[in-house]
Write a protein that holds these residues in place. Sequence first.
Motif, PDB file in Angstrom:
ATOM      1  N   PHE A 310       0.906  -1.154  -0.012  1.00 49.52           N
ATOM      2  CA  PHE A 310      -0.058   0.065  -0.120  1.00 49.52           C
ATOM      3  C   PHE A 310       0.968   1.168   0.054  1.00 49.52           C
ATOM      4  N   ASP A 311       2.160   1.055  -0.286  1.00 48.38           N
ATOM      5  CA  ASP A 311       3.243   2.269  -0.228  1.00 48.38           C
ATOM      6  C   ASP A 311       3.320   2.852  -1.728  1.00 48.38           C
ATOM      7  N   LYS A 312       2.288   3.760  -2.053  1.00 47.62           N
ATOM      8  CA  LYS A 312       2.252   4.212  -3.523  1.00 47.62           C
ATOM      9  C   LYS A 312       1.589   5.655  -3.393  1.00 47.62           C
ATOM     10  N   ARG A 313       2.228   6.470  -4.216  1.00 48.33           N
ATOM     11  CA  ARG A 313       1.541   7.921  -3.781  1.00 48.33           C
ATOM     12  C   ARG A 313       0.282   8.008  -4.801  1.00 48.33           C
ATOM     13  N   LEU A 314      -0.842   8.877  -4.453  1.00 48.76           N
ATOM     14  CA  LEU A 314      -1.820   9.090  -5.300  1.00 48.76           C
ATOM     15  C   LEU A 314      -1.255  10.402  -6.067  1.00 48.76           C
ATOM     16  N   THR A 315      -1.982  10.781  -7.397  1.00 45.14           N
ATOM     17  CA  THR A 315      -1.494  11.633  -8.138  1.00 45.14           C
ATOM     18  C   THR A 315      -2.715  12.786  -8.239  1.00 45.14           C
ATOM     19  N   GLY A 316      -2.275  13.989  -8.078  1.00 43.15           N
ATOM     20  CA  GLY A 316      -3.563  14.953  -8.145  1.00 43.15           C
ATOM     21  C   GLY A 316      -4.248  15.083  -6.788  1.00 43.15           C
ATOM     22  N   ILE A 317      -5.532  15.081  -6.763  1.00 42.66           N
ATOM     23  CA  ILE A 317      -6.298  15.395  -5.744  1.00 42.66           C
ATOM     24  C   ILE A 317      -7.131  14.034  -5.651  1.00 42.66           C
ATOM     25  N   ALA A 318      -7.719  13.870  -4.321  1.00 44.12           N
ATOM     26  CA  ALA A 318      -8.656  12.819  -3.830  1.00 44.12           C
ATOM     27  C   ALA A 318      -9.275  13.029  -2.745  1.00 44.12           C
ATOM     28  N   PRO A 319     -10.466  12.583  -2.520  1.00 43.99           N
ATOM     29  CA  PRO A 319     -11.175  12.519  -1.259  1.00 43.99           C
ATOM     30  C   PRO A 319     -10.344  12.053  -0.066  1.00 43.99           C
ATOM     31  N   ASP A 320     -10.488  12.707   1.013  1.00 47.64           N
ATOM     32  CA  ASP A 320      -9.932  12.090   2.086  1.00 47.64           C
ATOM     33  C   ASP A 320     -10.712  11.890   3.354  1.00 47.64           C
ATOM     34  N   LEU A 321     -11.193  10.422   3.274  1.00 47.11           N
ATOM     35  CA  LEU A 321     -11.637  10.034   4.398  1.00 47.11           C
ATOM     36  C   LEU A 321     -10.757   9.053   5.193  1.00 47.11           C
ATOM     37  N   SER A 322      -9.531   9.230   5.295  1.00 40.51           N
ATOM     38  CA  SER A 322      -8.456   8.470   6.227  1.00 40.51           C
ATOM     39  C   SER A 322      -8.334   9.087   7.407  1.00 40.51           C
ATOM     40  N   ARG A 323      -7.367   8.341   8.132  1.00 37.72           N
ATOM     41  CA  ARG A 323      -7.153   8.816   9.483  1.00 37.72           C
ATOM     42  C   ARG A 323      -6.292  10.026   9.698  1.00 37.72           C
ATOM     43  N   SER A 324      -5.789  10.629   8.726  1.00 36.31           N
ATOM     44  CA  SER A 324      -4.737  11.654   8.807  1.00 36.31           C
ATOM     45  C   SER A 324      -5.645  12.673   9.222  1.00 36.31           C
ATOM     46  N   ARG A 325      -5.061  13.663  10.482  1.00 40.79           N
ATOM     47  CA  ARG A 325      -5.711  14.568  10.883  1.00 40.79           C
ATOM     48  C   ARG A 325      -5.048  15.839  10.993  1.00 40.79           C
ATOM     49  N   GLU A 326      -3.482  15.858  10.876  1.00 45.70           N
ATOM     50  CA  GLU A 326      -3.036  17.213  10.997  1.00 45.70           C
ATOM     51  C   GLU A 326      -2.392  17.802   9.706  1.00 45.70           C
ATOM     52  N   PHE A 327      -1.784  17.156   8.825  1.00 47.70           N
ATOM     53  CA  PHE A 327      -1.317  17.634   7.788  1.00 47.70           C
ATOM     54  C   PHE A 327      -2.259  17.075   6.684  1.00 47.70           C
ATOM     55  N   THR A 328      -3.332  17.773   6.721  1.00 46.50           N
ATOM     56  CA  THR A 328      -4.367  17.593   5.977  1.00 46.50           C
ATOM     57  C   THR A 328      -4.943  19.011   5.543  1.00 46.50           C
ATOM     58  N   LEU A 329      -5.862  18.871   4.213  1.00 43.02           N
ATOM     59  CA  LEU A 329      -6.566  19.984   3.916  1.00 43.02           C
ATOM     60  C   LEU A 329      -7.923  19.929   3.776  1.00 43.02           C
ATOM     61  N   ARG A 330      -8.604  21.275   4.055  1.00 39.90           N
ATOM     62  CA  ARG A 330      -9.988  21.291   3.977  1.00 39.90           C
ATOM     63  C   ARG A 330     -10.428  22.644   3.371  1.00 39.90           C
ATOM     64  N   GLY A 331     -11.277  22.536   2.359  1.00 41.40           N
ATOM     65  CA  GLY A 331     -11.885  23.520   1.619  1.00 41.40           C
ATOM     66  C   GLY A 331     -12.149  23.174   0.173  1.00 41.40           C
ATOM     67  N   ALA A 332     -11.549  23.447  -0.930  1.00 44.52           N
ATOM     68  CA  ALA A 332     -11.927  23.133  -2.152  1.00 44.52           C
ATOM     69  C   ALA A 332     -10.828  22.895  -3.173  1.00 44.52           C
ATOM     70  N   ALA A 333     -11.073  22.117  -4.010  1.00 45.71           N
ATOM     71  CA  ALA A 333      -9.919  21.661  -4.931  1.00 45.71           C
ATOM     72  C   ALA A 333     -10.459  21.232  -6.217  1.00 45.71           C
ATOM     73  N   ALA A 334      -9.792  21.325  -7.388  1.00 50.57           N
ATOM     74  CA  ALA A 334     -10.138  20.907  -8.583  1.00 50.57           C
ATOM     75  C   ALA A 334      -9.081  20.600  -9.385  1.00 50.57           C
ATOM     76  N   GLU A 335      -9.411  19.612 -10.441  1.00 50.48           N
ATOM     77  CA  GLU A 335      -8.508  18.930 -11.345  1.00 50.48           C
ATOM     78  C   GLU A 335      -9.023  18.936 -12.794  1.00 50.48           C
ATOM     79  N   ALA A 336      -8.410  19.672 -13.642  1.00 50.56           N
ATOM     80  CA  ALA A 336      -9.156  19.657 -14.982  1.00 50.56           C
ATOM     81  C   ALA A 336      -8.176  19.572 -16.284  1.00 50.56           C
ATOM     82  N   SER A 337      -8.528  19.092 -17.357  1.00 46.56           N
ATOM     83  CA  SER A 337      -7.611  18.997 -18.552  1.00 46.56           C
ATOM     84  C   SER A 337      -8.287  19.754 -19.778  1.00 46.56           C
TER      85      SER A 337
END
Length: 513
Positions: A310-337
Amino acid sequence: MCALLVAGTPLLAVPLDLNRATRAEVEALPLTPEQVDAIWERLVYEGPFKHFYELDELTVIDPVTLMSLRSLVRIDPPRPGDDRMDRIEDAYYRIENLGTEEGTNVGLVDEWIDRMLEPMNVNEASLDELMDLQNVSPADAVAIFNQVRLQGGIRGARDLRAVPGLSSWGYRNARNYLSYDKREANRELHGSYTFRAYDTPFFADEELAINPELLVDPTPDVSHKLRFTYARDYKAGVLWHRSLGERTTYDDVLGAQLPQNKWFAGLEKKTLGPVHFDRVYLGDYQISLGQGVALESGDYFNPRYSGFGFDKRLTGIAPDLSRSREFTLRGAAAEASYGKWKAVTFLSTQRKDAILNPDGSLNRLITLVPRDDGDLYPTKQYLPNGDSVLVAGFDGTQSMLDAVREVALGGELSYRPLVGTSIGLIASEFSYDRAIQPDFGQGYMMQAETFDGQDTVVAIYPVISPCRTRRDRRQPGESRSAQRSLLFSRWIALGRCSRRAPRLRPRSVDCCK
């Protein structure tokens, strides 16, 4: 199973359901070893049969054998959800093995379980999404992506297995996260609920981080996760999680006390004119820019990502329902091409746990496991001679929880001239509502008052200042805070005020007595 033996051939009282048969049951049929292997590999690598005459598609099954099986076997259609549950059970089996290994990325385990619940359509997947798949190499991802473009689509596991350039290893791992059906036209609401609880360390880093005293009779680690999908385009979810040995924390929402949680809502794969929006999210999200080298959110930093397990980075943005709580982001994000151009942008504002200096400035961000609290700088301070003073500036509780507000913004703009090639520019900025002073060992002169009413000045040191010699500590007027380099004799912090700062590890240390 009851059976009769007629002329050396087993005659089954009840036809065998081939889709749910074990290998031993398949071997009991009047088949050659080659035919047994062909049927078993078909079941393992391509899934259940849809009807009996799919057996005729196997080259080793001749017409005579097919007719002999007609009365011996049956093909029951798979129960809805069987394949998905098999993938989930397989994921948890692998997690149990990987969880005890050094370096397992705890934050991504939850994300991959979610992706097994909602496999993506391989015919609509971008190259980035295919490259994100666990244990799938960039060469395998490019092979799948090119095949979809050249062939017009992949109809099932058999087509996927036949992709030119796709390794057997890549196929066996990619199939767990892929589907092949067309996008649903029906406006239907689907959902999933996941509950998990345990009272012993599930991952190796939890055992290292948590005070052993809290593991004697700990408060269980509990998580409730609810996800919704509407027409496969609109997604939302909410997570409530409490770590092992931790108390439940609450937020005041319009006068009501609600448990702190994470949530997200967004849409995926929408086209607006010439612009294709891959993902747009509100709420909690994770981000990785420049393959995680320039920016990567999440509490579970790993200096080396091999792609194994399970050691592989994600690319771009993804929903965060993980147990990370400190170094996280909350707001708005978009990925477009747009053609060969791709853009990612984000804006976040959130309160963060932090260690403050005696003057209230920010020393560094911190991840607490468990997320416990206390008074960083008590009003009553002790002097080396045994006397004590009152520091008016420390009235109240100097808490680490939600101590600072962080505002973050940035993005990435890249150009992709060839498949698998990217040239881009990344910019980001993180600002805080307190001055940043990541000092070690610097004393802060604070106005104080003795218990007999005399004014004085004492030197107060940050709670994470490094240990000093006894001679250095015993300076006139210096408070006993200088003798305590560790917070509450339990926490030690090593790291920088950055998104990759390691968390505090609770343990008992008496290095400055």
